[in-house]
Design an enzyme around this catalytic site. Sequence first.
Site, PDB file in Angstrom:
ATOM      1  N   LYS A   1       1.257  -1.137   0.111  1.00  0.00           N
ATOM      2  CA  LYS A   1      -0.042   0.257   0.113  1.00  0.00           C
ATOM      3  C   LYS A   1       0.781   1.174   0.310  1.00  0.00           C
ATOM      4  O   LYS A   1       1.504   1.852   0.556  1.00  0.00           O
ATOM      5  CB  LYS A   1      -0.811   0.034   1.272  1.00  0.00           C
ATOM      6  CG  LYS A   1      -1.939   1.507   1.260  1.00  0.00           C
ATOM      7  CD  LYS A   1      -2.547   1.163   2.109  1.00  0.00           C
ATOM      8  CE  LYS A   1      -2.998   1.567   3.652  1.00  0.00           C
ATOM      9  NZ  LYS A   1      -2.751   2.705   3.972  1.00  0.00           N
TER      10      LYS A   1
ATOM     11  N   ASP B   1      -3.282   3.956  -1.965  1.00  0.00           N
ATOM     12  CA  ASP B   1      -4.599   4.885  -1.017  1.00  0.00           C
ATOM     13  C   ASP B   1      -4.521   5.823  -1.043  1.00  0.00           C
ATOM     14  O   ASP B   1      -3.802   6.845   0.118  1.00  0.00           O
ATOM     15  CB  ASP B   1      -3.876   4.168   0.386  1.00  0.00           C
ATOM     16  CG  ASP B   1      -5.114   4.272   1.547  1.00  0.00           C
ATOM     17  OD1 ASP B   1      -6.151   4.550   1.337  1.00  0.00           O
ATOM     18  OD2 ASP B   1      -4.646   4.323   2.778  1.00  0.00           O
TER      19      ASP B   1
ATOM     20  N   LYS C   1      -7.672   7.976  -1.298  1.00  0.00           N
ATOM     21  CA  LYS C   1      -8.222   8.118  -0.666  1.00  0.00           C
ATOM     22  C   LYS C   1      -9.122   9.377  -1.393  1.00  0.00           C
ATOM     23  O   LYS C   1      -9.847  10.971  -1.209  1.00  0.00           O
ATOM     24  CB  LYS C   1      -9.100   8.136   0.656  1.00  0.00           C
ATOM     25  CG  LYS C   1      -8.346   7.269   1.416  1.00  0.00           C
ATOM     26  CD  LYS C   1      -8.806   8.108   3.628  1.00  0.00           C
ATOM     27  CE  LYS C   1      -8.351   6.776   3.512  1.00  0.00           C
ATOM     28  NZ  LYS C   1      -7.112   6.216   3.841  1.00  0.00           N
TER      29      LYS C   1
ATOM     30  N   ASP D   1     -12.968  14.419  -4.752  1.00  0.00           N
ATOM     31  CA  ASP D   1     -13.435  16.229  -4.943  1.00  0.00           C
ATOM     32  C   ASP D   1     -14.666  15.958  -6.248  1.00  0.00           C
ATOM     33  O   ASP D   1     -15.041  14.632  -6.583  1.00  0.00           O
ATOM     34  CB  ASP D   1     -11.926  15.873  -6.224  1.00  0.00           C
ATOM     35  CG  ASP D   1     -11.905  17.805  -5.958  1.00  0.00           C
ATOM     36  OD1 ASP D   1     -13.011  18.687  -6.566  1.00  0.00           O
ATOM     37  OD2 ASP D   1     -10.399  18.257  -6.051  1.00  0.00           O
TER      38      ASP D   1
ATOM     39  N   THR E   1     -12.435   5.110  10.462  1.00  0.00           N
ATOM     40  CA  THR E   1     -12.551   4.775  11.459  1.00  0.00           C
ATOM     41  C   THR E   1     -12.101   5.328  13.084  1.00  0.00           C
ATOM     42  O   THR E   1     -12.273   5.327  13.578  1.00  0.00           O
ATOM     43  CB  THR E   1     -11.968   3.426  11.756  1.00  0.00           C
ATOM     44  OG1 THR E   1     -10.529   3.607  11.207  1.00  0.00           O
ATOM     45  CG2 THR E   1     -12.430   2.589  11.056  1.00  0.00           C
TER      46      THR E   1
ATOM     47  N   ARG F   1       3.523  -1.263  11.311  1.00  0.00           N
ATOM     48  CA  ARG F   1       4.649  -2.502  11.516  1.00  0.00           C
ATOM     49  C   ARG F   1       5.116  -3.397  11.997  1.00  0.00           C
ATOM     50  O   ARG F   1       5.843  -3.672  12.163  1.00  0.00           O
ATOM     51  CB  ARG F   1       4.234  -0.886  12.605  1.00  0.00           C
ATOM     52  CG  ARG F   1       4.487   0.692  12.274  1.00  0.00           C
ATOM     53  CD  ARG F   1       3.614   1.628  12.846  1.00  0.00           C
ATOM     54  NE  ARG F   1       2.315   1.878  12.674  1.00  0.00           N
ATOM     55  CZ  ARG F   1       2.201   2.619  13.370  1.00  0.00           C
ATOM     56  NH1 ARG F   1       2.612   3.601  14.326  1.00  0.00           N
ATOM     57  NH2 ARG F   1       0.323   2.297  13.474  1.00  0.00           N
TER      58      ARG F   1
HETATM   59  O1  C5P Z   1       1.630   0.328  11.310  1.00  0.00           O
HETATM   60  P1  C5P Z   1      -0.042   0.057  10.660  1.00  0.00           P
HETATM   61  O2  C5P Z   1      -0.356  -2.005  10.952  1.00  0.00           O
HETATM   62  O3  C5P Z   1      -0.908   0.948  12.076  1.00  0.00           O
HETATM   63  O4  C5P Z   1      -0.659   1.034   9.489  1.00  0.00           O
HETATM   64  C1  C5P Z   1      -2.252   0.589   9.724  1.00  0.00           C
HETATM   65  C2  C5P Z   1      -2.284   1.388   7.737  1.00  0.00           C
HETATM   66  O5  C5P Z   1      -3.718   1.190   7.885  1.00  0.00           O
HETATM   67  C3  C5P Z   1      -1.721   3.305   8.224  1.00  0.00           C
HETATM   68  O6  C5P Z   1      -1.241   2.789   6.888  1.00  0.00           O
HETATM   69  C4  C5P Z   1      -3.075   3.618   7.988  1.00  0.00           C
HETATM   70  O7  C5P Z   1      -3.075   4.875   7.739  1.00  0.00           O
HETATM   71  C5  C5P Z   1      -4.320   2.940   7.573  1.00  0.00           C
HETATM   72  N1  C5P Z   1      -5.648   2.984   8.256  1.00  0.00           N
HETATM   73  C6  C5P Z   1      -5.524   2.361   9.708  1.00  0.00           C
HETATM   74  N2  C5P Z   1      -6.699   2.966   9.640  1.00  0.00           N
HETATM   75  C7  C5P Z   1      -7.915   3.500   9.207  1.00  0.00           C
HETATM   76  C8  C5P Z   1      -7.362   3.769   7.903  1.00  0.00           C
HETATM   77  C9  C5P Z   1      -6.416   3.442   7.319  1.00  0.00           C
HETATM   78  O8  C5P Z   1      -4.880   2.653  10.265  1.00  0.00           O
HETATM   79  N3  C5P Z   1      -8.735   3.870   9.559  1.00  0.00           N
END
Ligand code: C5P
Length: 240
Positions: free
Chosen positions: A35, A62, A64, A67, A120, A211
């Site tokens: 992503k 991603d 988003k 517009d 979320t 992560r």
């Molecule tokens: O490192 P981690 O697993 O927390 O990354 C989650 C990914 O999902 C990030 O790219 C974050 O921007 C995305 N994301 C999120 N929660 C959301 C929507 C997207 O963590 N509600």
Amino acid sequence: MPDPRDRLIIALDVSSASEARKIASAIGDAASIFKVGKQLFTAEGPQVVRDLVASGRKVFLDLKFHDIPNTVGGAVRLASELGVSMLTVHAAGGSKMLRAASDAAQRGSKPLLLAVTVLTSLSDTDLQETGVSGRVIDQTLRLAALARSAGCGGVVCSAQETGELRRELGTGFAIVNPGIRPTGTPTDDQSRVVTPAEAIAAGASHIVVGRPITAAADPSTAARSIIDQIARAQPLTPVA
Ligand code: C5P
């Protein structure tokens, strides 16, 4: 049922192409979808997407988009021509914008078009501040139905909403969940986390993990372990 490797999306939340390349090469062929979000895209632009696609990776772009229909249609067309496999727009852009996006996504690599329903990070109260009365789950269901009828192939939402969405929308519609943490890994800044198995059991077609893989001592082993958990998880409702 799709290959479990095609259900794991690895978030490359870094600020340079060289860091992204380092992570992708540490993961090797353990996973297939990466992503690229606003952070990496703002730093490096479309070349980072071209390079990942040229190296045989599937890219989830991603950004988003939200517009007017003409602008979103143009952006989705260009993303499709870059060769991305999945991309996001905001369902709140309305049916004309979603239709323009889904028409444009028929070009190039014909990416899976995903609509973000309610972020979320928003609570019921935050949503009401924006003028939307009612609960997050009701707005999520409403926007997901709108996205599907306008030709989108799926939605991004939290695992908390996934079970209800899957029951309402049935099969053949992608549900992508971020906020995933394998048992025993740090939650970082995520507040409501679920395990890969829980998300799949609720009806997710894909999970996004950053992560726990990218910061692991051995990202390839971390990715393989999550793919194994996906393969062994049992969905309560069929997803495809
Ligand atoms: O490192 P981690 O697993 O927390 O990354 C989650 C990914 O999902 C990030 O790219 C974050 O921007 C995305 N994301 C999120 N929660 C959301 C929507 C997207 O963590 N509600």
